[in-house]
Design an enzyme around this catalytic site. Structure first.
Site, PDB file in Angstrom:
ATOM      1  N   PHE A 380     -35.408  71.220  44.264  1.00 31.05           N
ATOM      2  CA  PHE A 380     -36.416  70.776  45.243  1.00 31.05           C
ATOM      3  C   PHE A 380     -35.829  69.994  46.425  1.00 31.05           C
ATOM      4  CE2 PHE A 380     -38.364  70.290  40.877  1.00 31.05           C
ATOM      5  CZ  PHE A 380     -38.737  71.623  40.795  1.00 31.05           C
ATOM      6  N   CYS A 381     -34.637  70.359  46.859  1.00 28.67           N
ATOM      7  CA  CYS A 381     -34.011  69.656  48.002  1.00 28.67           C
ATOM      8  C   CYS A 381     -33.981  68.146  47.770  1.00 28.67           C
ATOM      9  CB  CYS A 381     -34.726  69.967  49.314  1.00 28.67           C
ATOM     10  SG  CYS A 381     -34.624  71.691  49.759  1.00 28.67           S
TER      11      CYS A 381
END
Ligand SMILES: Cc1ncc(COP(=O)(O)O)c(C=O)c1O
Length: 460
Positions: A380-381
Site C-alpha cells: 500500500f505504498c
C-alpha cells in the site's frame, strides 16, 4: 405486564449515489454479479452529483484566466469559486491560500519545493510514501512508529525538543508532516495535539488528509495545521485535481513549482539577451499552465455534496460498516487485522488484514474472481509501516509482489478493504461472507502468477 420493546436502532442514512452501482462483472465460476468496489482508499467512485455537475458545466467549458469570451469568463469564475468552496470545506483561515494541484502527492511535492533553506522535516515511518519521500532536499528525521496516539505526540515532542537543544541551535525552520488517517490501518492520528506540539517548538505542520477528508470533516482552523493536502479522486471527484491549502508565506517566497504561463505576471527581454520574469505571488504562482477547471469544479462539487449530506450521518454509517466487518469476522481467528493503536482505536473505513495460510495476493484474487469484490493487496505504498505491522523489519528491502506464503508462515503483504459514503451494506456483507467461505472452504478455482499478479488459471 407490559412487554418490553426493543430499542430502536439509530436510523442510518442511505449510501450517497455513486457511479458504477449497476456495473456487473463476470465470475470465474460462471455468471455475473454487481461489482463491489471496496478499494475506496485507492480511488473512490465518482459521486453521481459530481458527475452531474461536471456534465452540466461541460458544454460551457472554456479557458481559465486567459480568454475574453463569455465561456472563458464563466470558466474562470467557476475555477475561482471552486477555490472558495474548498477553502470553506476546509474551514481555512482568511489569509490561507488554496492551490489546485494534481493530487496529494503533487501537493506535498509542491510544499517540499517551497521549504525555506535549512528547513528540517519530521515524519513518522508510518506515512504513505507521498508524505515520506518528497523531502529529499531537506534534513529529514524519520520517527519510529508509535503504539498509541499519546506516544505519537511524545515521540514528536522529544524529537523537536532534541532539535531545539542541539548544538546547531535548532532555530531554523522545521516542518512536521503527518497523516490524518492511515491508508493502511484507517486509524485516526492525533492531529490537533501534534500540531500543538509542533507549534510549541517553533515548527510548522502539514496534514496529509488524503484518507481523512473523504470520511471526516477537516478544519484547518480548529486543528491549527499550517497546510492540508488531499486528492480529488479519493474524495469522489476523479477528474485529476488535488489541493494544497494553507499558509501563503512559504509558497510566496518560493520559486514557482512549474515555470510557465499563468505563473508569470510579466516577462521582459533584457538588453543582454536574457529574460526577466515577475512571478505572481498568489496561488497562480504555483499553477502554471492551463488550469484543470473540470477537476477543480468536481472537487468543489464533492465538497458541497459531503457537507450537505452531513459528516455526522456519513460517519455514523461508516462506523456501522466497520462494525459489520469487525463483528462479522470476530469468530474467524485466521483473520488478523493490522493495527498500531489497537482494535478499538477510532478509524475510518480502511482495514488491512492477513489471513493465516494465505498469500494476500491469492486471497484478493479469489475475492475478485469468485465474488466480484475489488480490494487491494500489497504494501500500500507504505512499505515501512506494513513491514512493521507484519512483524518484519521496517528497514529491510522487499518487493510488493511477495512470494506465496506457506501455511503457518508469516505473510509478506496484506489485503486492504476500504469503503465510504457510497458503499451499500450488501457489499460489506458479501465481503464478510466471502472471507468466511474462503477461509473455511478454500478457493474454488486455481490461480497462477502472471506479471507479478495472482490471476485465475483459465488454461485448464
Ligand atoms: C495517506 C495517503 N497520502 C497520500 C496519498 C497519495 O495520494 P495520490 O495518489 O492521490 O497522490 C495516498 C494514496 O493512497 C494516501 O493514502
Amino acid at each position: 405486564m407490559s412487554v418490553p420493546t426493543l430499542a430502536a436502532a439509530p436510523s442510518l442514512c442511505a449510501p450517497l449515489p455513486v457511479l458504477g452501482r449497476d456495473v456487473t462483472v463476470p465470475l470465474v465460476t460462471g455468471g455475473e454479479v454487481a461489482y463491489a468496489a471496496l478499494d475506496y482508499a485507492a480511488s473512490a467512485p465518482a459521486l453521481q452529483r459530481v458527475w452531474d455537475d461536471v456534465a452540466a458545466y461541460a458544454p460551457c467549458y472554456g479557458s481559465v484566466h486567459r480568454g475574453a469570451g463569455y465561456l472563458s469568463q464563466l470558466s474562470t469564475d467557476l475555477f475561482e469559486n471552486a477555490r472558495r468552496t474548498v477553502a470553506a470545506f476546509l474551514d481555512c483561515r482568511d489569509t490561507d491560500q488554496v492551490v489546485f494541484t494534481r493530487s496529494t502527492t503533487d501537493s506535498l511535492n509542491l510544499l517540499a519545493a517551497a521549504l525555506p533553506d535549512g528547513c528540517e522535516v519530521f515524519v513518522f515511518e508510518t506515512e504513505h510514501h507521498a508524505s515520506l519521500l518528497p523531502w529529499r532536499n531537506a534534513r529529514v528525521t524519520c520517527l519510529d512508529a508509535p503504539s498509541s496516539p499519546r506516544q505519537a505526540v511524545d515521540t514528536l515532542e522529544r524529537a523537536l525538543a532534541d532539535r531545539t537543544a542541539s548544538v546547531h541551535g535548532g532555530h531554523g525552520p522545521a516542518l512536521v508532516c503527518v497523516t490524518g488517517a492511515s491508508n493502511v490501518t484507517g486509524e485516526l492520528w492525533p492531529v490537533r495535539e501534534l500540531a500543538a506540539a509542533a507549534h510549541a517548538h517553533g515548527a510548522r505542520i502539514v496534514l496529509d488528509a488524503a484518507q481523512l477528508a473523504p470520511h471526516h470533516p477537516v478544519s484547518v482552523r480548529d486543528l491549527d495545521v499550517d497546510w492540508v493536502a488531499f486528492s480529488g479522486h479519493k474524495l469522489y471527484a476523479p477528474f485529476g485535481s488535488g489541493v494544497l491549502a494553507g499558509r501563503a508565506d512559504w509558497l510566496r517566497e518560493a520559486e514557482p513549482y512549474l515555470a510557465g504561463g499563468g505563473a508569470s505576471r510579466r516577462v521582459t527581454r533584457r538588453a543582454d539577451g536574457g529574460l526577466d520574469v515577475e512571478w505572481h505571488d498568489g496561488a497562480a504562482r504555483h499553477e502554471a499552465g492551463s488550469p484543470n477547471v473540470i477537476g477543480a469544479h468536481a472537487v468543489a462539487s464533492a465538497c458541497k455534496a459531503l457537507t450537505e449530506a452531513g459528516f455526522d450521518t456519513l460517519v455514523a454509517r461508516e462506523e456501522h460498516l466497520i462494525r459489520t466487518v469487525r463483528e462479522g469476522l470476530a469468530d474467524v481467528p485466521e483473520v488478523r487485522f493490522l493495527s498500531l493503536f489497537g482494535d478499538d482505536a477510532p478509524r475510518v473505513g480502511v482495514l488491512s488484514f492477513v489471513v493465516e495460510g494465505w498469500n494476500s495476493s491469492h486471497f484478493a484474487a479469489a475475492l475478485s474472481a469468485e465474488y466480484g469484490i475489488g480490494v487491494r493487496d500489497g504494501l500500500f505504498c507504505a512499505h515501512p509501516l506494513v513491514r512493521r505491522l507484519l512483524g518484519g523489519d521496517p528497514r529491510s528491502q522487499g518487493e510488493c509482489g511477495a512470494p506465496e506464503a506457506a501455511p503457518g508462515e508469516k505473510s509478506l503483504n496484506a489485503v486492504r478493504v476500504s469503503f465510504g459514503a457510497g458503499t451499500p451494506d450488501e457489499h460489506v456483507e458479501r465481503f464478510v461472507r466471502a472471507v468466511k467461505e474462503l477461509v473455511r472452504d478454500g478457493a474454488k478455482w486455481s490461480y497462477r502468477t502472471e506479471d507479478g499478479r495472482c490471476v485465475p488459471d483459465t488454461s485448464a
